[in-house]
Design a protein around this motif. Structure first.
Motif, PDB file in Angstrom:
ATOM      1  N   ALA A 203      48.667  37.274  39.029  1.00 56.86           N
ATOM      2  CA  ALA A 203      47.157  37.595  38.684  1.00 56.86           C
ATOM      3  C   ALA A 203      47.685  39.261  38.397  1.00 56.86           C
ATOM      4  O   ALA A 203      48.566  38.940  39.357  1.00 56.86           O
ATOM      5  CB  ALA A 203      46.226  37.099  39.117  1.00 56.86           C
ATOM      6  N   THR A 204      47.227  39.692  37.663  1.00 62.43           N
ATOM      7  CA  THR A 204      47.168  41.254  37.715  1.00 62.43           C
ATOM      8  C   THR A 204      46.560  41.522  36.832  1.00 62.43           C
ATOM      9  O   THR A 204      45.755  40.985  36.121  1.00 62.43           O
ATOM     10  CB  THR A 204      48.494  41.774  36.240  1.00 62.43           C
ATOM     11  OG1 THR A 204      49.757  40.375  36.327  1.00 62.43           O
ATOM     12  CG2 THR A 204      48.930  42.853  36.112  1.00 62.43           C
ATOM     13  N   ALA A 205      45.594  43.166  37.130  1.00 66.87           N
ATOM     14  CA  ALA A 205      44.818  44.421  36.741  1.00 66.87           C
ATOM     15  C   ALA A 205      45.097  44.089  34.573  1.00 66.87           C
ATOM     16  O   ALA A 205      45.966  43.743  34.551  1.00 66.87           O
ATOM     17  CB  ALA A 205      44.507  45.377  37.262  1.00 66.87           C
ATOM     18  N   SER A 206      44.218  44.386  34.081  1.00 67.34           N
ATOM     19  CA  SER A 206      44.168  44.999  33.125  1.00 67.34           C
ATOM     20  C   SER A 206      44.804  45.870  32.444  1.00 67.34           C
ATOM     21  O   SER A 206      44.703  46.930  32.899  1.00 67.34           O
ATOM     22  CB  SER A 206      42.562  44.178  31.798  1.00 67.34           C
ATOM     23  OG  SER A 206      41.472  45.071  32.375  1.00 67.34           O
ATOM     24  N   LEU A 207      44.864  46.239  31.256  1.00 66.78           N
ATOM     25  CA  LEU A 207      45.155  46.450  30.109  1.00 66.78           C
ATOM     26  C   LEU A 207      44.140  48.164  30.472  1.00 66.78           C
ATOM     27  O   LEU A 207      44.247  49.082  30.221  1.00 66.78           O
ATOM     28  CB  LEU A 207      45.688  46.823  29.356  1.00 66.78           C
ATOM     29  CG  LEU A 207      47.230  46.270  29.253  1.00 66.78           C
ATOM     30  CD1 LEU A 207      47.829  46.346  27.778  1.00 66.78           C
ATOM     31  CD2 LEU A 207      48.896  47.178  29.813  1.00 66.78           C
ATOM     32  N   LEU A 208      42.488  47.480  30.296  1.00 68.32           N
ATOM     33  CA  LEU A 208      41.267  48.254  30.467  1.00 68.32           C
ATOM     34  C   LEU A 208      41.737  49.194  31.464  1.00 68.32           C
ATOM     35  O   LEU A 208      40.824  49.964  31.606  1.00 68.32           O
ATOM     36  CB  LEU A 208      40.250  46.936  29.824  1.00 68.32           C
ATOM     37  CG  LEU A 208      40.343  46.321  28.286  1.00 68.32           C
ATOM     38  CD1 LEU A 208      39.576  45.661  28.067  1.00 68.32           C
ATOM     39  CD2 LEU A 208      40.591  47.630  27.457  1.00 68.32           C
ATOM     40  N   ALA A 276      38.686  37.557  39.126  1.00 69.35           N
ATOM     41  CA  ALA A 276      39.383  38.189  40.278  1.00 69.35           C
ATOM     42  C   ALA A 276      39.771  37.427  40.984  1.00 69.35           C
ATOM     43  O   ALA A 276      38.786  36.819  42.075  1.00 69.35           O
ATOM     44  CB  ALA A 276      39.447  39.264  40.093  1.00 69.35           C
ATOM     45  N   LEU A 277      41.645  37.704  41.680  1.00 70.02           N
ATOM     46  CA  LEU A 277      41.481  37.474  43.035  1.00 70.02           C
ATOM     47  C   LEU A 277      41.389  38.001  43.950  1.00 70.02           C
ATOM     48  O   LEU A 277      41.985  39.422  44.402  1.00 70.02           O
ATOM     49  CB  LEU A 277      43.071  36.829  43.085  1.00 70.02           C
ATOM     50  CG  LEU A 277      43.432  35.411  42.402  1.00 70.02           C
ATOM     51  CD1 LEU A 277      45.269  35.761  43.131  1.00 70.02           C
ATOM     52  CD2 LEU A 277      42.859  34.392  43.427  1.00 70.02           C
ATOM     53  N   TYR A 278      41.026  38.053  45.360  1.00 65.92           N
ATOM     54  CA  TYR A 278      41.015  38.814  46.386  1.00 65.92           C
ATOM     55  C   TYR A 278      41.995  37.986  47.876  1.00 65.92           C
ATOM     56  O   TYR A 278      41.191  37.307  47.813  1.00 65.92           O
ATOM     57  CB  TYR A 278      39.464  38.950  46.687  1.00 65.92           C
ATOM     58  CG  TYR A 278      38.722  39.984  45.190  1.00 65.92           C
ATOM     59  CD1 TYR A 278      38.161  41.072  45.625  1.00 65.92           C
ATOM     60  CD2 TYR A 278      38.223  39.161  44.667  1.00 65.92           C
ATOM     61  CE1 TYR A 278      38.061  42.159  45.005  1.00 65.92           C
ATOM     62  CE2 TYR A 278      37.596  39.286  43.411  1.00 65.92           C
ATOM     63  CZ  TYR A 278      37.117  41.113  43.317  1.00 65.92           C
ATOM     64  OH  TYR A 278      36.136  41.785  42.444  1.00 65.92           O
ATOM     65  N   ILE A 279      42.554  39.150  48.595  1.00 67.04           N
ATOM     66  CA  ILE A 279      43.090  38.532  49.340  1.00 67.04           C
ATOM     67  C   ILE A 279      43.022  39.060  50.455  1.00 67.04           C
ATOM     68  O   ILE A 279      42.913  39.753  50.985  1.00 67.04           O
ATOM     69  CB  ILE A 279      45.271  38.683  48.698  1.00 67.04           C
ATOM     70  CG1 ILE A 279      45.254  38.198  47.478  1.00 67.04           C
ATOM     71  CG2 ILE A 279      45.872  37.826  49.952  1.00 67.04           C
ATOM     72  CD1 ILE A 279      44.697  37.210  46.927  1.00 67.04           C
TER      73      ILE A 279
END
Length: 386
Positions: A203-208, A276-279
């Motif tokens: 999981a990774t934040a988007s370029l946007l 979206a992942l929330y840890i």
């Protein structure tokens, strides 16, 4: 193009064993023997052995090894390349070691699109000044860092070169305060979540997300699925999942595959909301203090943010940990490399932001906090030191 001895033949059925070259020779040999024995026993082909970065083993020889198929590494790399829109025009800068999925992942991603990889360690060690020089001289566009390395860039007030378009940040908790400071300096940082067992991030934040300054959601990548079990732990199913573990134990060599119906249960509690992942933290981070439950990972996050607000270099010189207490069961201690005066300032502000039973009850002053090659605190070593 990946040059030199680090090149990995992804099409070969040959197995590779990647271990930290700075480990003692005797431990190195024991782990090499372990991997060789298990891959023969399980008839593995086309696999790469890597040590788990978060190992809590009592000795190096007892480090848990992970077997990743080369296809798993390729599957991960394809997904990340798509997410980052990586092409042959990109120039990756590599400061995470080849024997870690963070470094190896960069090499595989680059090889799939014929991009260039520029090593940026100085004498095989992280040096923020050297890294920054390489970014500028080589017109690098992509990189992967751990939060400690981002701290160093922020501490020295380095502004991102115009060529940089994305930096994946993983391998530890990336605090919102640090994220904002890095973004203010122009660094295109993308928070991520992953582990050795998944051959890098899932999981990774988007370029946007780089169009705004707020801490972004960490979106699930295309090659992975996540669900939560009854106890609240995240379970992962992905085309990049590992094959098995191997470890030297007091009972001898051991290998096992913990997956159930293709799902791997992590040690992390969290949830998936709108992709979206929330840890929320790890099971071992939850302790009871005088009968009251608390999450030590959250307390570390509070401490890091407090210290970061006061001085960008301070978080790397502090460590919060729980210690056993005859009276309370557990209590919170702080390990500090700072002066007594500066430490007291941080502790005072920390106390204002936590519940009474979560306050620091003892401070240990040390010359150095033991850390791994990736800057992670070696909690076992630190506890022994105290």
């Amino acid at each position: 193009m990946v040059s030199g001895k680090n090149e990995l033949d992804l099409a070969s059925s040959k197995n590779e064993i990647l271990l930290n070259p700075r480990w003692p020779k005797e431990d190195h040999e024991k782990l090499w023997s372990l991997a060789t024995h298990v891959q023969d026993e399980r008839h593995l082909q086309g696999h790469v052995w890597i040590a788990t970065s978060g190992s809590t083993a009592d000795s190096v020889a007892g480090t848990k090894l992970v077997a990743l198929s080369k296809q798993a590494l390729v599957n991960s790399a394809k997904s990340v390349n798509t997410h980052l829109q990586s092409t042959s025009q990109d120039v990756w800068t590599e400061v995470l070691p080849h024997f870690h999925v963070g470094g190896l992942g960069i090499e595989v991603r680059a090889s799939l699109v014929n991009a260039r990889v520029v090593p940026a360690l100085k004498e095989q060690r992280w040096d923020v000044h050297h890294f920054y020089e390489v970014l500028n001289s080589e017109k690098c566009t992509l990189s992967a860092l751990v939060p400690t390395q981002v701290y160093d860039l922020v501490t020295h007030s380095y502004k991102a070169p115009s060529s940089m378009r994305a930096i994946v940040v993983g391998g530890g908790v990336f605090e919102a305060e640090l994220y904002k400071k890095a973004r203010a300096l122009g660094w295109p940082v993308l928070p991520s979540y992953g582990m050795t067992e998944t051959a890098s991030q899932i999981a990774t934040a988007s370029l946007l997300s780089l169009a705004q300054s707020e801490y972004p959601p960490i979106g699930l990548l295309s090659h992975a699925q996540v669900q939560k079990n009854a106890e609240g732990f995240l379970q992962v199913q992905a085309s990049s999942l590992f094959t098995c573990y191997a470890q030297n134990t007091s009972e001898g060599r051991k290998s096992w595959d913990p997956k159930v119906n293709g799902w791997f249960t992590t040690e992390d509690q969290g949830e998936l909301i709108d992709g979206a992942l929330y840890i929320q933290g790890r099971s071992k981070d939850y302790v009871k203090i005088g009968g009251e439950g608390t999450n030590v990972a959250r307390l570390r996050s509070v401490m890091e943010n407090v210290a970061l607000q006061m001085n960008a270099s301070w978080p790397s010189q502090l460590a919060v940990l729980d210690m056993p207490s005859d009276r309370l069961g557990s209590e919170i201690h702080l390990v500090s490399q700072l002066s007594e005066a500066d430490t007291e300032k941080v502790v005072q502000l920390f106390s204002e932001k936590v519940l009474p039973f979560e306050k620091v009850r003892k401070i240990h002053y040390v010359k150095e906090i033991p850390r791994s090659d990736l800057g992670k605190v070696l909690w076992g070593d630190l506890r022994k030191q105290l």
